[in-house]
Design an enzyme around this catalytic site. Structure first.
Site, PDB file in Angstrom:
ATOM      1  N   SER A 183       0.843  -1.186   0.000  1.00  0.00           N
ATOM      2  CA  SER A 183       0.000   0.000   0.000  1.00  0.00           C
ATOM      3  C   SER A 183       0.884   1.244   0.000  1.00  0.00           C
ATOM      4  CB  SER A 183      -0.913   0.024   1.216  1.00  0.00           C
ATOM      5  OG  SER A 183      -1.588   1.275   1.317  1.00  0.00           O
ATOM      6  N   TYR A 204      -2.211  -0.837  10.236  1.00  0.00           N
ATOM      7  CA  TYR A 204      -2.225  -1.076   8.782  1.00  0.00           C
ATOM      8  C   TYR A 204      -0.906  -0.633   8.161  1.00  0.00           C
ATOM      9  CZ  TYR A 204      -3.771  -0.813   3.907  1.00  0.00           C
ATOM     10  OH  TYR A 204      -3.886  -0.965   2.552  1.00  0.00           O
TER      11      TYR A 204
END
Length: 1316
Positions: free
Chosen positions: A149, A162
């Site tokens: 990401s 995350y």
């Protein structure tokens, strides 16, 4: 992502924890790919390491033990803590752990589990990656791609879990790239930004969501591309990384530059590689546009040269008992090519080797036109045609959808196949027209008949064939000395004239006056080509109606009248042509017959002596790029350098065009091999004298000669001298004189070995020898002495590779590991062996009861051998249909004879016993015309002919009265449909396989109070057909049996079940009925079959489907397990052998006798499920002529004539009993307490008097199957959702009787797949 990977031509296997979403993705959204066998899936928990390892093992089986690409895309996608929490909240520690377990540990464990399957380029660490590796589908080698990401570089508040897990992926990727480099595995990471994916889900499909509808104003303002990302943007990056062989350890951010803008905290993200969507890949249509207006000096050859950087040849088969020929596959990145023999068993060998042929369009057959060389061709073409058709349908649908979305481009090319080979290749294919019909798959056959090579104006020998990858020189060679027979020439000329005068039904190819022999041969060749086109590329439709006068109608057929008021069609029921009543003067409408229906015969031919060999060479490859020269010419470094290297001209700073030749080094010559087929010593001299073998323009770059040699050729001094003279190339010999009889089908050999550990009385390890040469072979004429290999030569071995480009390398070390039964035995689970010991003890302790049951049987030593127990097409574990019945003192009988039946026999019986079995073979029964039941017949007859008659033909024609048949002049009978007998007759013109020594017989059905009768059918092509009957009093002398009765059954036109009654034995008890063997072939349960089979001793019945799939069984005209047992119970059969399974793991029926108050399953009563067999008048056509059913096609539109008379009885619901044993067993309650049952596997040998012992082994067998199923789900590589070799689908759901989702899923998991 998966859809786009599949559209790009890849196969895929998906893991997902959401079972419902996974089910929708695979069976709805990607349904066609799933049915084609290109897509597999499994539920998997990424937080469970053991689950990951088990599911990767399943995926490895799906991909035939080789994984090329792993994409770690799964993970927790929500970036913030739940419920607005911050990291100050102590409860976030659980979420933190979930992030780490899923997003970081998951990819690590998944990669770790996949590594053993990704070592195709492990040798690069030693030899260097510049040596192209034929084991890998892409020259870039295997790779792992983590989907991270952009939050690893730029975070928002409350994303600690995350962002940390995604940052950890970066470190994981970097370390893996270094660690796995020694194994040839590249590792990279894609860091997506804001990608809108809601439309790619079950909910999105349900709501009709699209990508554009998800774009907000913020998505436009936040991105320089003025939009958010598409899933395709990530896929494009992945596709780039898959092929980017010089890229590893890199993270590619796909976020339209958004993460390089100031973050909310005011900090700037670090600098790293950016990819703006749309610039990473040039769209395919853009490439097409560029080629149309390319710069001067760019040629197709220059653009294609780079493809030759990776080309290699693999030896797939060498001569063994069950792979009679030698097959080689030449692979390039864009196409595959098949060379050598396509013998029976080749398709199974390809499956075993994990060799996929979806890229193969060109097949180059070597040798002569003989069934030994071409016996696997028909089945191979059927399988590939069906797989390609299914794949094309999928690709075409994707193309239509892309066009609807505004995408431009050319439609996908229509699949086709090209077959090149010896004379009579077309005739061989054309003889199969009675049982082959495909639409839209052109097959072009080319016969090489010219003995001399073609040359250019400078005298250089031109290639016979070439494309963008290869040049091929075909050499047609005949024996040095051949006899001329004037009488045979005259007879052949008479046959040709008779054909043109009486049998030629081609209106466009009638004989003109004063036609030259050469022109006639050309015309006959066109007839054969047209026949093949009708078989594979017809546009015929069953439901098309044509108008004609009633007097011109050929019967039988249904006729219709056009209603002038409704304009509809109504069936005509008045006087018919051929009837006693005068015909009215009217026009009627009839169905259009299949174009091949009127082909009464093919143009005559005779055995051709020409033998074909090939020299194959890649095109020259481009030289190295001269950087200094390019700079001196003013070319700007960067993209223009790349264009020049790829064969495109560019303009320098002055506007001058610079051509690739100005900056590229000299071309490197193309490398290749010669494949020389010499079937006998008579061909040696004429082969070695071929001009091509000494021509520099042909032989330059040839690194090896692969010799395909017949028996007795390898040690010939002329051959040894030639090899010594050509000592600069490698010589590899493939021959039964040099290749041991090694196992070629390892999977089924291992299965038989394990079964032998359980039940050694019924099973054994297949016959093989890893070292001894020459082989004892049915193809060897007499004894052949072993001779040493010539100098500078080696023996061919399965799996051996030749790397052609960029540098010729022979890789003997790539040969397939030899089968070792001891390794198999050691791996068998102890629980299985313990249960097997208990089973053998139970057999011993129940000898008394078993003796009582055995006394109920006549001739209890009769042996049933199941040679092929699968349905539709051969798999790794089950071959197609064939069962051998050996009746001591009388003879041997083959019930159906699918492809490679001879190979199965050769693996099961030692050579001397095999010869005895064939010597005493008295009958081959072919139940119907589907290809999986008879393509092995010619080989069996040929072997019998050599053993019994020394391959000497019968010069005397059959007695026209059939009263004085000399059994010694014949000895073997074939009973079947007329279409099968015609095929044998027509193919006998190609080679003398023994047709003159067999009795070709047809049988009438037992019906209308008439018994079945046999008659000789041997007058094909004659003006006055004569079918003399065989008197029943002669049955025992000619065939060994006393009586034979046949019943028409529901499967396809002409399908019959049979009951054969043998003479009583002196040892049989008086009250015991004589031995009766009944065989179903393929069919629905038949009440009439139960009547002719009353008091059957042993029933051999198909059980294609498990009981859960009774709707499928009805739709496909097959039987379930319980239905087959019901037929046996109704017959009062003492034993039932179940065979013809669509699955490897069939449920084991456990019979229990019903007690007071209980009832049998309704499915056990054939009266309840029996379906009437419509006769030709009811059907309105003869499908063997008009081809609506016999050739495996079915009308897709309701028939104009409506349903056939008689409505099938409804299928009752099944009342299954819960089993106290394992789930692989099923308890079935029956009234017949004496009936015993056997589940057949390939290579099972069981005396019918011992069938009662098999039930004692059920627990051990079940335990073995459960263990194997856990290890081997989805093992078969060619089978599955696509159509099989005869057009059946093994897994389609029947609209009339769908199984529940749960049962259907359970069945799908256990059934085999097609994965080309």
């Amino acid at each position: 992502m998966t859809r786009m990977m599949l559209e790009a031509g890849h196969h895929a296997y998906i893991f997902d924890i959401d079972e419902e979403e996974l089910e929708h993705t695979t069976k709805v959204h990607l349904k066609q790919y799933y049915e084609d066998g290109r897509l597999g899936s499994a539920t998997c928990d990424l937080r469970n390491v053991e689950d990951i390892r088990a599911k990767v093992k399943q995926a490895g089986k799906f991909f035939n033990e080789r994984i090329d690409v792993l994409i770690n895309n799964g993970g927790i996608a929500s970036p913030q803590w739940k419920d607005g929490k911050t990291m100050e909240d102590l409860s976030t520690i659980d979420e933190w752990q979930a992030y780490m377990d899923t997003n970081l540990t998951g990819p690590f464990a998944m990669s770790q589990a996949c590594i053993p399957y990704m070592k195709a380029r492990a040798s690069d660490d030693e030899h260097g990656a510049h040596i192209e590796n034929a084991n890998n589908a892409s020259p870039a080698g295997p790779c792992i791609i983590h989907i991270g990401s952009f939050r690893a570089h730029q975070s928002d508040p409350n994303q600690e879990g995350y962002a940390s897990s995604k940052s950890g992926q970066l470190g994981l990727m970097h370390s893996m790239a270094i660690s796995l480099g020694r194994l040839g595995i590249r590792v990279n990471l894609i860091a997506p930004g804001r990608i809108k994916v809601a439309h790619e889900s079950k909910e999105g499909d349900t709501k009709g969501a699209d990508w554009a509808g998800q774009i907000s104003e913020k998505d436009v303002s936040d991105h320089p591309t003025n939009r958010a990302g598409r899933p395709k943007d990530v896929v494009d990056a992945a596709l780039y990384l898959i092929e980017a062989g010089f890229v590893t350890g890199q993270d590619i951010t796909v976020d339209a530059f958004a993460s390089s803008r100031p973050a909310r905290s005011g900090l700037y993200a670090p600098t790293h590689l950016q990819v703006v969507p749309g610039l990473l890949f040039e769209p395919l249509e853009a490439q097409h546009r560029r080629t149309k207006d390319q710069a001067p000096g760019t040629t197709d050859r220059e653009r294609l040269r780079e493809r030759n950087m990776a080309s290699a040849v693999e030896i797939i088969t060498t001569p063994t008992a069950d792979t009679a020929g030698t097959t080689l596959v030449l692979r390039t990145p864009s196409k595959h090519y098949v060379f050598g023999n396509l013998a029976e068993g080749t398709q199974r060998a390809l499956v075993q080797q994990g060799t996929r042929l979806l890229k193969a369009q060109d097949f180059f057959l070597t040798g002569r036109a003989e069934w030994k060389n071409t016996g696997g061709l028909v089945g191979m073409m059927l399988t590939l045609a069906d797989a390609s058709s299914s794949s094309y349908t999928t690709t075409m649908e994707s193309f239509r959808q892309a066009r609807q979305r505004g995408r431009r481009g050319e439609p996908p090319p229509k699949p086709h196949f090209n077959i090149y080979g010896p004379p009579n290749l077309k005739h061989t294919l054309g003889t199969c027209r009675r049982f082959i019909f495909r639409k839209g798959i052109p097959i072009h056959a080319t016969e090489y008949v010219t003995p001399l090579p073609e040359k250019d104006e400078n005298g250089a020998i031109l290639p016979t064939w070439k494309d963008g990858n290869l040049k091929v020189w075909a050499m047609s060679v005949s024996p040095t000395v051949s006899e001329h027979n004037a009488q045979a020439d005259a007879e052949f000329e008479a046959q040709r004239r008779h054909f043109d005068a009486h049998l030629n039904t081609f209106g466009d190819y009638q004989a003109p006056e004063n036609e030259s022999p050469q022109d006639r041969e050309t015309r006959h060749d066109r007839i054969r080509s047209a026949t093949i086109k009708y078989m594979f590329d017809s546009n015929w439709s069953f439901d098309t109606l044509v108008e004609q006068h009633i007097s011109e109608v050929k019967m039988p057929t249904v006729m219709f009248l056009r209603n002038p008021d409704t304009h509809g069609y109504e069936q005509y029921n008045g006087p018919k042509p051929g009837g006693p009543d005068p015909l009215p003067d009217i026009n009627v409408w009839t169905r259009t017959p299949w174009p091949g229906a009127g082909i009464v015969a093919l143009p005559p031919t005779r055995p051709a002596l020409a033998c074909i060999s090939y020299i194959v060479r890649a095109h020259p490859s481009r030289g190295t790029f001269d950087v200094a020269r390019a700079k001196a010419l003013g070319v700007k470094p960067g993209r223009d350098f790349g264009k020049l290297a790829n064969g495109q001209s560019v303009q320098n700073e002055k506007g001058e065009w610079i051509a690739p030749d100005q900056v590229m080094g000299a071309d490197r010559p193309g490398q290749g091999i010669a494949i020389l087929d010499i079937p006998s010593v008579e061909y040696i001299e004429s082969t070695l004298k071929r001009e091509e073998l000494s021509a520099p323009e042909v032989m330059t770059g040839i690194g090896a000669v692969v010799w395909l040699l017949g028996p007795g050729v390898a040690g010939h001094p002329l051959l040894a001298g030639f090899m010594e003279k050509m000592d600069h190339v490698q010589h590899v010999i493939s021959s039964i004189d040099t290749a041991p009889n090694r196992i070629a089908l390892d999977s089924v050999a291992a299965q038989a070995t394990r079964l032998a550990q359980i039940d050694p009385t019924r099973y054994s390890t297949p016959v093989f020898d890893n070292t001894a040469v020459p082989q004892k072979s049915l193809y060897t004429p007499g004894s052949v002495e072993s001779s040493p290999l010539p100098k500078n030569s080696s023996a061919a071995d399965r799996g051996m590779d030749f790397v052609l480009m960029p540098k010729f390398v022979t890789k003997k070390e790539s040969a397939t590991t030899l089968f070792d039964p001891e390794v198999v035995r050691r791996d068998t689970a102890p629980q299985v062996l313990e249960l097997a010991d208990k089973a053998r003890e139970a057999v011993q302790s129940n000898r008394g009861d078993m003796g009582v049951w055995r006394a109920l049987l006549a001739r209890p030593d009769t042996e049933v051998t199941t040679l092929g127990t699968g349905s539709a097409l051969p798999s790794k574990y089950r071959n197609v249909s064939a069962t051998l019945v050996r009746v001591p003192g009388i003879g041997n009988y083959l019930l159906d004879c699918g492809e490679n039946t001879l190979g199965q026999l050769s693996r099961l019986f030692p050579h001397e016993e095999l010869v005895d079995i064939l010597r005493n073979l008295r009958l081959i029964w072919i139940s119907h015309l589907h290809a999986d039941h008879h393509l092995g017949t010619a080989s069996i007859i040929r072997a019998w002919y050599r053993i019994v008659h020394s391959s000497v033909p019968n010069q005397q024609p059959l007695d026209s009265s059939a009263r004085n048949i000399n059994r010694n002049a014949y000895g073997l009978s074939v009973i079947s449909h007329s279409g099968m007998l015609q095929w044998l007759h027509e193919y006998s013109a190609v080679e003398d396989f023994g047709y003159s020594r067999i009795l070709p017989l047809q049988i009438t059905a037992n019906e209308a109070k008439k018994s079945s009768a046999l008659s000789i059918l041997n007058s094909f092509g004659k003006e006055e057909p004569n079918h003399p009957s065989i008197q029943k009093r002669n049955y025992q002398d000619l065939f060994g049996f006393e009586d034979i009765q046949a019943a028409r059954v529901v499967h396809c036109h002409g399908a019959m079940a049979v009951s054969i009654t043998f003479p009583r034995s002196a040892l049989d008890l008086e009250h015991v009925p004589p031995l009766k063997v009944s065989y179903s072939g393929d069919c629905r349960p038949s009440y009439h079959f139960t009547k002719i089979g009353t008091d059957t001793t042993v029933l051999i019945h198909e059980a294609t489907f498990d009981d859960e799939l009774q709707g499928d069984a009805k739709a496909k005209k097959h039987s379930t397990t319980s239905e087959a047992l019901g037929v046996g119970a109704q017959m009062n059969a003492k034993a039932v052998v179940l065979t013809h399974f669509s699955q490897r793991y069939q449920k084991i029926p456990v019979l229990q006798t019903v007690t007071d108050g209980e009832e049998e399953d309704p499915s056990l009563n054939p009266r309840e499920v029996d379906e009437d067999v419509p006769d030709d008048e009811e059907m309105g056509f003869d499908p063997t002529i008009q081809n609506a059913d016999n050739m495996d096609i079915h009308p897709t539109v309701a028939s104009a004539s409506g349903p056939a008379s008689g409505t099938a009885k409804p299928i009752p619901s099944l009342q299954h009993q819960a089993s106290s044993l394992h789930e692989n067993e099923r308890v079935v309650k029956v009234k017949n307490r004496d009936m015993k049952v056997a589940i057949a596997f390939d290579y099972m040998r069981v005396r019918i008097g011992e069938i009662c012992e098999l039930e004692k082994f059920n627990e051990a067998l079940n335990e073995l199957l459960v263990k194997e199923k856990d290890e081997d789900v989805g093992a078969d590589a060619i089978e599955g959702g696509a159509k099989d070799a005869i057009g059946k689908r093994a897994s389609d759901e029947d609209k009339e009787g769908k199984a529940s989702k749960k049962k259907q899923k359970k069945y799908k998991e256990g059934k085999t797949k097609r994965n080309n």
